[in-house]
Motif scaffolding. Structure first.
Motif, short mmCIF file in Angstrom:
data_model
loop_
_atom_site.label_atom_id
_atom_site.label_comp_id
_atom_site.label_asym_id
_atom_site.label_seq_id
_atom_site.Cartn_x
_atom_site.Cartn_y
_atom_site.Cartn_z
N SER A 132 -62.30 58.74 -30.88
CA SER A 132 -62.26 57.51 -30.09
C SER A 132 -61.17 57.55 -29.04
N ALA A 133 -60.00 58.07 -29.42
CA ALA A 133 -58.92 58.22 -28.44
C ALA A 133 -59.29 59.26 -27.39
N ALA A 134 -59.83 60.39 -27.83
CA ALA A 134 -60.18 61.47 -26.90
C ALA A 134 -61.25 61.04 -25.92
N ALA A 135 -62.23 60.27 -26.38
CA ALA A 135 -63.32 59.84 -25.49
C ALA A 135 -62.80 58.93 -24.38
N GLN A 136 -61.82 58.08 -24.70
CA GLN A 136 -61.26 57.21 -23.66
C GLN A 136 -60.45 58.02 -22.65
N ILE A 137 -59.71 59.02 -23.14
CA ILE A 137 -58.97 59.89 -22.24
C ILE A 137 -59.94 60.64 -21.33
N ALA A 138 -60.98 61.18 -21.91
CA ALA A 138 -61.97 61.93 -21.13
C ALA A 138 -62.63 61.05 -20.08
N ALA A 139 -62.90 59.78 -20.42
CA ALA A 139 -63.53 58.87 -19.46
C ALA A 139 -62.62 58.67 -18.25
N ALA A 140 -61.31 58.54 -18.50
CA ALA A 140 -60.37 58.40 -17.38
C ALA A 140 -60.40 59.63 -16.50
N PHE A 141 -60.47 60.80 -17.11
CA PHE A 141 -60.48 62.04 -16.33
C PHE A 141 -61.79 62.24 -15.58
N VAL A 142 -62.90 61.81 -16.15
CA VAL A 142 -64.16 61.92 -15.42
C VAL A 142 -64.04 61.19 -14.09
N HIS A 143 -63.49 59.98 -14.13
CA HIS A 143 -63.32 59.22 -12.89
C HIS A 143 -62.33 59.90 -11.95
N ALA A 144 -61.18 60.33 -12.48
CA ALA A 144 -60.18 60.96 -11.62
C ALA A 144 -60.75 62.21 -10.96
N HIS A 145 -61.44 63.04 -11.72
CA HIS A 145 -61.97 64.28 -11.15
C HIS A 145 -63.08 64.01 -10.15
N GLU A 146 -63.85 62.97 -10.35
CA GLU A 146 -64.88 62.63 -9.37
C GLU A 146 -64.25 62.15 -8.07
N GLN A 147 -63.01 61.66 -8.14
CA GLN A 147 -62.27 61.29 -6.94
C GLN A 147 -61.40 62.45 -6.43
N LYS A 148 -61.61 63.64 -7.01
CA LYS A 148 -60.90 64.87 -6.59
C LYS A 148 -59.41 64.80 -6.89
N VAL A 149 -59.03 64.06 -7.94
CA VAL A 149 -57.63 63.95 -8.33
C VAL A 149 -57.41 64.70 -9.63
N VAL A 150 -56.43 65.59 -9.66
CA VAL A 150 -56.05 66.28 -10.90
C VAL A 150 -54.66 65.78 -11.31
N HIS A 151 -54.48 65.55 -12.61
CA HIS A 151 -53.26 64.94 -13.13
C HIS A 151 -52.12 65.95 -13.26
N ARG A 152 -52.39 67.10 -13.83
CA ARG A 152 -51.49 68.24 -13.94
C ARG A 152 -50.37 68.08 -14.98
N ASP A 153 -50.32 66.95 -15.69
CA ASP A 153 -49.25 66.81 -16.68
C ASP A 153 -49.71 65.96 -17.86
N LEU A 154 -50.91 66.26 -18.38
CA LEU A 154 -51.38 65.51 -19.54
C LEU A 154 -50.63 65.98 -20.79
N LYS A 155 -50.12 65.02 -21.54
CA LYS A 155 -49.42 65.26 -22.81
C LYS A 155 -49.39 63.93 -23.55
N PRO A 156 -49.08 63.92 -24.84
CA PRO A 156 -49.10 62.65 -25.57
C PRO A 156 -48.18 61.58 -24.99
N GLU A 157 -47.05 61.99 -24.39
CA GLU A 157 -46.13 61.01 -23.80
C GLU A 157 -46.73 60.32 -22.59
N ASN A 158 -47.75 60.89 -21.97
CA ASN A 158 -48.37 60.30 -20.79
C ASN A 158 -49.68 59.60 -21.11
N LEU A 159 -49.81 59.18 -22.35
CA LEU A 159 -50.96 58.40 -22.80
C LEU A 159 -50.44 57.19 -23.57
N MET A 160 -50.93 56.01 -23.24
CA MET A 160 -50.54 54.78 -23.91
C MET A 160 -51.75 54.18 -24.61
#
Length: 499
Positions: A132-160
């Protein structure tokens, strides 16, 4: 250092409306305050660029100035990218500006805990909670990548995880937009966090969406097993070495109840070669088969920040739009005055870009302006500052040798931003036409088109009063000299002028 920065304190009013309440976080580059929006009544987070860090104090004056300029540009880029992203799992940005010379951005305040703390308190997680947590993270990334944005620093501290169980992807401080070159990241640098970096990041190579996929898979592995995929040990060596050369154990070897499909998904995401990893869209499709269904029972033991809740109780939430439409810049629903572009911040960026062009080396500032070209037009129309942004990016394209793109940009300025028939507008239009012609000369030696542009500019100059006639004639002579060089002698360099 900025004088008075230490005086920012509770009760201070930002932009006449955001009253600072208390400091809720401080990192190496920024500090975040909880604030009360007097206009809407909502609680918001105000993120300030930090200008008081210990590493800055250890630099000499010149190095401090360069590092502060670098940090300003990164902060402006983060604000621009956040304004471009609108998704339920990414905190919404409400405003961007400067306060006492310090850049800030105002965003949705997530009341909850970061994933690192969540894991420490509740590991081991059931597969349902992890997915459930992973699916929500993945949904955020689907949107970001479709906007051509890469985060480059995913880690547990950068997830709320909010009190309602919504997982938010935060901290776009080192994110970038694909297709926008930037020297904010130096060649060979290894941005990201050890333990979650993809092999290509560790090697200092170019990153893409697949880089985020690798970091996501590290986090998902930790959600499933309670441990990261690699830890330093005597047998396998340092974590970075393992990320480059070793495949981890299957998650199901460390935790019970993990389906084979999830084992396979995680290991595919941890492939050493980016081309072998799935996309975030493919990951989300697989995870969708394992998330809870409406009406399913809550997990046992009970969790205070339960990521299954949005799936079990969907009526309480707005489902993510698979094709979200971005609101126009500066428009955020009921808060019609909010906007992410601050004229002072953009003018600061323009001044830095002007210095780069004068030095003949387009760099950070020019690259960042290139990412704002369409956004400034959407928000500000054809104002002078918009023209300045377009002109500086055209100059950057010229100096970097992309003459065709520079020519198109100069033509666009003449066609779309220079309106009216008063002497200043007629002179500017002629100058930009001449610059476009000079760029095409460099691109393909089109002397015929250049001669036509020179001739037309001559007629324009003859009909203009001073000082506008001289303005056009100066540009005209430079173009004519370049044509003469190409027709009668060896090629020589050219540099873009500035109005």
């Amino acid at each position: 250092m900025e004088a008075g920065w230490e005086d920012v304190r509770a009760g201070e009013l930002i932009d006449g409306r955001h009253e600072l309440v208390d400091l809720i976080g401080k990192g190496g580059m920024a500090q975040v305050w909880r604030a009360h929006d007097r206009k809407t009544g909502r609680q918001v987070a105000v993120k300030f660029l930090r200008l008081d860090t210990e590493d800055l104090r250890q630099l000499d004056t010149r190095e401090q100035e360069e590092e502060l300029r670098h940090r300003h540009l990164r902060f402006i880029r983060e604000a621009g990218l956040l304004a471009f992203l609108r998704h339920p799992n990414i905190p919404e940005q409400y405003a961007f500006g400067t306060h006492g010379g310090v850049p800030y951005l105002v965003m949705h305040h997530v009341v909850g805990t970061n994933l690192r703390t969540f894991l420490k308190r509740h590991t081991p997680l059931t597969p349902s909670v992890a997915v459930s947590a992973a699916a929500q993270i993945a949904a955020a990334f689907v949107h970001a990548h479709e906007q051509k944005v890469v985060h480059r620093d995913l880690k547990p501290e950068n997830l709320m995880i909010s009190e309602a169980g919504v997982v938010f992807l935060i901290d776009f401080g080192i994110a970038k937009q694909l297709g926008i070159e930037s020297t904010l990241t130096q060649p060979g640098s290894t941005l990201g966090t050890p333990g979650y970096q993809a092999p290509e990041q560790i090697r200092g190579e170019d990153v893409a969406a697949a880089t985020d996929v690798y970091s996501f898979s590290c986090v998902f592995y930790e959600l499933l097993t309670g441990k990261p995929p690699f830890i330093t040990n005597d047998r396998d060596g340092k974590v970075e070495r393992q990320h480059l050369r070793t495949m981890p154990l299957r998650p199901s070897d460390l935790a019970a109840g993990i389906p084979d499909a999830l084992d396979e998904l995680v290991l595919r995401g941890l492939a050493k070669k980016p081309g072998r990893r799935p996309t975030m869209r493919e990951i989300l499709e697989v995870l969708g088969g394992f998330t809870p269904r409406p009406g399913d029972p809550e997990p046992r033991p009970w969790l205070p920040h339960d990521p299954t809740r949005p799936f079990r109780l969907p009526a309480e939430y707005t489902a993510p739009d698979p094709n979200p439409q971005q609101k126009p810049a500066g428009e955020t629903g009921d808060d019609e005055d909010a906007g992410w572009l601050d004229p002072d911040a953009v003018q600061l960026l323009c001044s830095a870009a002007q210095r780069e062009l004068e030095e003949g080396e387009p760099g950070d500032a020019v690259s960042e302006l290139a990412g704002l070209v369409h956004r400034v037009r959407e928000e500000w129309g054809s104002k002078r500052l918009v023209r300045q942004v377009w002109e500086l990016t055209a100059g950057g394209l010229w100096l970097s040798g992309d003459f065709d793109a520079a020519a198109r940009r100069y033509d666009d300025i003449a066609d779309k931003l220079v309106r009216g028939d008063d002497p200043p507008e007629r002179a500017d239009r002629a100058v930009f036409r001449l610059r476009a012609a000079r760029c095409r000369l460099e691109a393909g030696g089109d002397t015929g088109a250049a001669i036509n542009a020179i001739t037309e500019a001559g007629y324009t100059a003859a009909a203009l009063p001073e000082p506008y006639a001289t303005q056009v004639e100066t540009e005209l002579r430079e173009a004519a000299d370049r044509v003469s060089e190409l027709l009668g002698g060896p090629d020589s360099g050219a540099t873009p002028g500035q109005v």
